[in-house]
Write a protein that holds these residues in place. Sequence first.
Motif, PDB file in Angstrom:
ATOM      1  N   ILE A 198       0.875  -1.348  -0.177  1.00  0.00           N
ATOM      2  CA  ILE A 198       0.174   0.114   0.029  1.00  0.00           C
ATOM      3  C   ILE A 198       0.754   1.075  -0.135  1.00  0.00           C
ATOM      4  CG2 ILE A 198      -1.657   1.191   1.485  1.00  0.00           C
ATOM      5  CD1 ILE A 198      -2.866  -1.404   2.498  1.00  0.00           C
ATOM      6  N   CYS A 199       1.853   1.217   0.898  1.00  0.00           N
ATOM      7  CA  CYS A 199       2.978   2.223   0.972  1.00  0.00           C
ATOM      8  C   CYS A 199       3.384   2.518  -0.539  1.00  0.00           C
ATOM      9  CB  CYS A 199       3.863   2.222   1.765  1.00  0.00           C
ATOM     10  SG  CYS A 199       3.431   2.339   3.514  1.00  0.00           S
ATOM     11  N   SER A 200       3.722   1.439  -1.267  1.00  0.00           N
ATOM     12  CA  SER A 200       4.380   1.656  -2.783  1.00  0.00           C
ATOM     13  C   SER A 200       3.310   2.237  -3.374  1.00  0.00           C
ATOM     14  CB  SER A 200       4.605   0.345  -3.043  1.00  0.00           C
ATOM     15  OG  SER A 200       5.118   0.479  -4.513  1.00  0.00           O
TER      16      SER A 200
ATOM     17  N   THR B 201       9.228   4.421  -2.080  1.00  0.00           N
ATOM     18  CA  THR B 201       9.218   3.980  -3.160  1.00  0.00           C
ATOM     19  C   THR B 201      10.090   3.119  -3.266  1.00  0.00           C
ATOM     20  OG1 THR B 201      10.889   5.787  -3.598  1.00  0.00           O
ATOM     21  CG2 THR B 201       8.597   6.450  -3.895  1.00  0.00           C
ATOM     22  N   GLN B 202      10.440   2.488  -4.708  1.00  0.00           N
ATOM     23  CA  GLN B 202      11.600   1.376  -5.069  1.00  0.00           C
ATOM     24  C   GLN B 202      12.841   2.022  -4.895  1.00  0.00           C
ATOM     25  OE1 GLN B 202      10.319  -1.690  -6.099  1.00  0.00           O
ATOM     26  NE2 GLN B 202       8.442  -0.845  -5.939  1.00  0.00           N
ATOM     27  N   GLU B 203      12.972   3.412  -5.007  1.00  0.00           N
ATOM     28  CA  GLU B 203      14.380   4.153  -4.653  1.00  0.00           C
ATOM     29  C   GLU B 203      14.702   3.831  -3.138  1.00  0.00           C
ATOM     30  OE1 GLU B 203      11.950   5.338  -6.544  1.00  0.00           O
ATOM     31  OE2 GLU B 203      12.799   4.869  -8.307  1.00  0.00           O
ATOM     32  N   HIS B 204      13.631   3.683  -2.404  1.00  0.00           N
ATOM     33  CA  HIS B 204      13.937   3.784  -0.686  1.00  0.00           C
ATOM     34  C   HIS B 204      14.282   2.297  -0.594  1.00  0.00           C
ATOM     35  CE1 HIS B 204      10.973   7.146  -0.381  1.00  0.00           C
ATOM     36  NE2 HIS B 204      12.353   7.644  -0.317  1.00  0.00           N
ATOM     37  N   ILE B 205      14.209   1.321  -1.230  1.00  0.00           N
ATOM     38  CA  ILE B 205      14.430  -0.182  -0.819  1.00  0.00           C
ATOM     39  C   ILE B 205      15.852  -0.431  -0.711  1.00  0.00           C
ATOM     40  CG2 ILE B 205      14.530  -2.508  -1.791  1.00  0.00           C
ATOM     41  CD1 ILE B 205      11.660  -1.970  -3.186  1.00  0.00           C
ATOM     42  N   PRO B 206      16.680  -0.044  -1.253  1.00  0.00           N
ATOM     43  CA  PRO B 206      18.242  -0.279  -1.012  1.00  0.00           C
ATOM     44  C   PRO B 206      18.644   0.014   0.231  1.00  0.00           C
ATOM     45  CG  PRO B 206      18.166   0.311  -3.260  1.00  0.00           C
ATOM     46  CD  PRO B 206      16.690   0.754  -2.754  1.00  0.00           C
ATOM     47  N   PHE B 207      18.120   1.553   0.725  1.00  0.00           N
ATOM     48  CA  PHE B 207      18.759   2.115   2.208  1.00  0.00           C
ATOM     49  C   PHE B 207      17.840   1.320   3.206  1.00  0.00           C
ATOM     50  CE2 PHE B 207      17.301   4.988   5.360  1.00  0.00           C
ATOM     51  CZ  PHE B 207      18.496   5.241   5.765  1.00  0.00           C
TER      52      PHE B 207
ATOM     53  N   ASN C 210      13.937  -5.384  17.019  1.00  0.00           N
ATOM     54  CA  ASN C 210      12.425  -5.542  16.935  1.00  0.00           C
ATOM     55  C   ASN C 210      12.049  -4.644  15.615  1.00  0.00           C
ATOM     56  OD1 ASN C 210      11.946  -7.006  19.322  1.00  0.00           O
ATOM     57  ND2 ASN C 210      11.426  -5.147  20.745  1.00  0.00           N
ATOM     58  N   ILE C 211      13.005  -3.998  15.080  1.00  0.00           N
ATOM     59  CA  ILE C 211      12.787  -3.245  13.668  1.00  0.00           C
ATOM     60  C   ILE C 211      12.808  -4.192  12.569  1.00  0.00           C
ATOM     61  CG2 ILE C 211      13.527  -1.271  14.774  1.00  0.00           C
ATOM     62  CD1 ILE C 211      16.069  -1.297  12.640  1.00  0.00           C
ATOM     63  N   THR C 212      13.372  -5.326  12.860  1.00  0.00           N
ATOM     64  CA  THR C 212      13.848  -6.276  11.823  1.00  0.00           C
ATOM     65  C   THR C 212      12.656  -6.811  11.050  1.00  0.00           C
ATOM     66  OG1 THR C 212      15.883  -6.900  12.868  1.00  0.00           O
ATOM     67  CG2 THR C 212      15.340  -8.276  11.078  1.00  0.00           C
ATOM     68  N   THR C 213      11.746  -7.432  11.924  1.00  0.00           N
ATOM     69  CA  THR C 213      10.876  -8.334  11.035  1.00  0.00           C
ATOM     70  C   THR C 213       9.843  -7.548  10.192  1.00  0.00           C
ATOM     71  OG1 THR C 213      10.643 -10.019  12.684  1.00  0.00           O
ATOM     72  CG2 THR C 213       8.848  -9.949  11.762  1.00  0.00           C
ATOM     73  N   PRO C 214       9.238  -6.404  11.095  1.00  0.00           N
ATOM     74  CA  PRO C 214       8.235  -5.429  10.464  1.00  0.00           C
ATOM     75  C   PRO C 214       8.888  -4.647   9.178  1.00  0.00           C
ATOM     76  CG  PRO C 214       8.937  -4.424  12.789  1.00  0.00           C
ATOM     77  CD  PRO C 214       9.220  -5.762  12.563  1.00  0.00           C
ATOM     78  N   LEU C 215      10.059  -4.411   9.395  1.00  0.00           N
ATOM     79  CA  LEU C 215      10.612  -3.521   8.234  1.00  0.00           C
ATOM     80  C   LEU C 215      11.091  -4.375   7.006  1.00  0.00           C
ATOM     81  CD1 LEU C 215      11.488  -0.735   7.206  1.00  0.00           C
ATOM     82  CD2 LEU C 215      14.001  -1.129   8.394  1.00  0.00           C
ATOM     83  N   ALA C 216      11.515  -5.678   7.402  1.00  0.00           N
ATOM     84  CA  ALA C 216      11.742  -6.389   6.480  1.00  0.00           C
ATOM     85  C   ALA C 216      10.536  -6.991   5.551  1.00  0.00           C
ATOM     86  CB  ALA C 216      12.406  -7.791   6.853  1.00  0.00           C
ATOM     87  N   MET C 217       9.492  -7.183   6.259  1.00  0.00           N
ATOM     88  CA  MET C 217       8.272  -7.567   5.609  1.00  0.00           C
ATOM     89  C   MET C 217       7.646  -6.394   4.673  1.00  0.00           C
ATOM     90  SD  MET C 217       7.880 -10.633   6.261  1.00  0.00           S
ATOM     91  CE  MET C 217       9.502 -10.828   6.577  1.00  0.00           C
ATOM     92  N   VAL C 218       7.767  -5.139   5.338  1.00  0.00           N
ATOM     93  CA  VAL C 218       7.400  -3.974   4.562  1.00  0.00           C
ATOM     94  C   VAL C 218       8.259  -3.644   3.342  1.00  0.00           C
ATOM     95  CG1 VAL C 218       7.384  -1.470   4.564  1.00  0.00           C
ATOM     96  CG2 VAL C 218       6.400  -2.599   6.435  1.00  0.00           C
ATOM     97  N   ILE C 219       9.541  -3.934   3.412  1.00  0.00           N
ATOM     98  CA  ILE C 219      10.459  -3.936   2.095  1.00  0.00           C
ATOM     99  C   ILE C 219       9.952  -4.742   1.069  1.00  0.00           C
ATOM    100  CG2 ILE C 219      12.617  -4.283   1.083  1.00  0.00           C
ATOM    101  CD1 ILE C 219      13.613  -3.384   4.089  1.00  0.00           C
ATOM    102  N   ILE C 220       9.548  -6.068   1.392  1.00  0.00           N
ATOM    103  CA  ILE C 220       8.961  -7.053   0.449  1.00  0.00           C
ATOM    104  C   ILE C 220       7.718  -6.594  -0.073  1.00  0.00           C
ATOM    105  CG2 ILE C 220       8.090  -9.360   0.201  1.00  0.00           C
ATOM    106  CD1 ILE C 220      10.099 -10.176   2.505  1.00  0.00           C
ATOM    107  N   GLY C 221       6.927  -5.859   0.705  1.00  0.00           N
ATOM    108  CA  GLY C 221       5.745  -5.580   0.137  1.00  0.00           C
ATOM    109  C   GLY C 221       6.045  -4.163  -0.877  1.00  0.00           C
TER     110      GLY C 221
ATOM    111  N   SER D  44       8.459  -3.805  -2.917  1.00  0.00           N
ATOM    112  CA  SER D  44       9.109  -4.505  -3.896  1.00  0.00           C
ATOM    113  C   SER D  44       8.226  -4.804  -4.976  1.00  0.00           C
ATOM    114  CB  SER D  44      10.188  -5.376  -3.484  1.00  0.00           C
ATOM    115  OG  SER D  44       9.701  -6.962  -2.953  1.00  0.00           O
ATOM    116  N   LEU D  45       6.998  -5.501  -4.401  1.00  0.00           N
ATOM    117  CA  LEU D  45       5.949  -6.047  -5.262  1.00  0.00           C
ATOM    118  C   LEU D  45       5.105  -4.680  -5.775  1.00  0.00           C
ATOM    119  CD1 LEU D  45       4.591  -8.724  -2.839  1.00  0.00           C
ATOM    120  CD2 LEU D  45       6.289  -8.909  -4.512  1.00  0.00           C
ATOM    121  N   GLY D  46       5.100  -3.472  -5.335  1.00  0.00           N
ATOM    122  CA  GLY D  46       4.424  -2.332  -6.066  1.00  0.00           C
ATOM    123  C   GLY D  46       4.443  -2.356  -7.449  1.00  0.00           C
ATOM    124  N   ASN D  47       5.302  -2.547  -8.016  1.00  0.00           N
ATOM    125  CA  ASN D  47       5.300  -2.254  -9.551  1.00  0.00           C
ATOM    126  C   ASN D  47       5.462  -3.531 -10.386  1.00  0.00           C
ATOM    127  OD1 ASN D  47       5.286   0.469  -9.098  1.00  0.00           O
ATOM    128  ND2 ASN D  47       7.693   0.755  -9.004  1.00  0.00           N
TER     129      ASN D  47
END
Length: 303
Positions: free
Chosen positions: A22-24, A30-36, A192-203, A205-208
């Motif tokens: 949804i954020c994507s 954005t996709q540009e934020h994924i590497p960081f 504790n940031i690991t799990t939620p942030l990792a899953m959000v990143i995957i989401g 990456s699916l945006g486009n």
Amino acid sequence: MNISILITQMIILFLLIGCGYICSKCNLITQEHIPFLSKVVLNLGIPAAILSSVSNGTSLNPKELVINIAGFFLFNVLCALFSKLVVKVLGITNDKKLYEFMYMFSNIAFMGLPVVQAVLGDRAMIYATLFLLPSNLVLFSYGENLMRDTREFSLKKFFNPAIIASILAIIVCVINYRPPYIITKTLVYLGNITTPLAMVIIGVSLGNISIWKMFKNKEMLVFLIVKMIVLPLIYWKILNSLNINEIITSMLVLLMAMPIPSNAVVYASIYKKNIGLATQASVLTSIVSVFSIPIVFLIISIL
């Protein structure tokens, strides 16, 4: 393992992935934020989660550590043999090496460790940390060589933050050191940031990506069924027949049921393999894992 707890955790992970998607779509991330963001997870969150998992001490002695690491290395060898066997049985000739890589390796550091911690807890996280050492050694040696058809090993790539944290965690286990409360709590908060942030990143990456078109590929469907369900069940059968510790068995099966590692796409790009196939496999296994993992453990509970 309590299946209801597993399903609940996977639903939570699915919702976190959905938040990223949804954020994507809303251009909040954005996709540009994924590497960081990925660097934050890999270089800060996961090392902290590894160290926090042993911050309260552990009952593992040096002999148990050596035995477990050696056993995990042998398990990686088993995975390599099965990947070759599966490719041969399925008669795969095109992109043979890439398929071997994808059948053998799973996304342990980025997705596996957070899921193990969320589903199985700190005790399993300790074993997963030990498994990361031989797994990364094999990934950055045999795995990369498989993709580039040469025999080289990069020590620099092997000693990433997760591996360094794993080595420190092993030292903490050996000397049974318990850090001060302030350090422990800091590591817990960072981990504790690991799990939620990792899953959000995957989401994100699916945006486009047009996901439904990928599911129409019959070869990919076969890959998904074998990689995400059949192989984890085979590994469980082998481990169970050897009377391996239940926590270790659950941890290994859970890790083997993870999506393929992002290294598949990176290596495919660098070494001129089928990057389209690697990308499709990476996306689809990330989506399917949310549903296939509960299915695997549900089948195990019935057997």
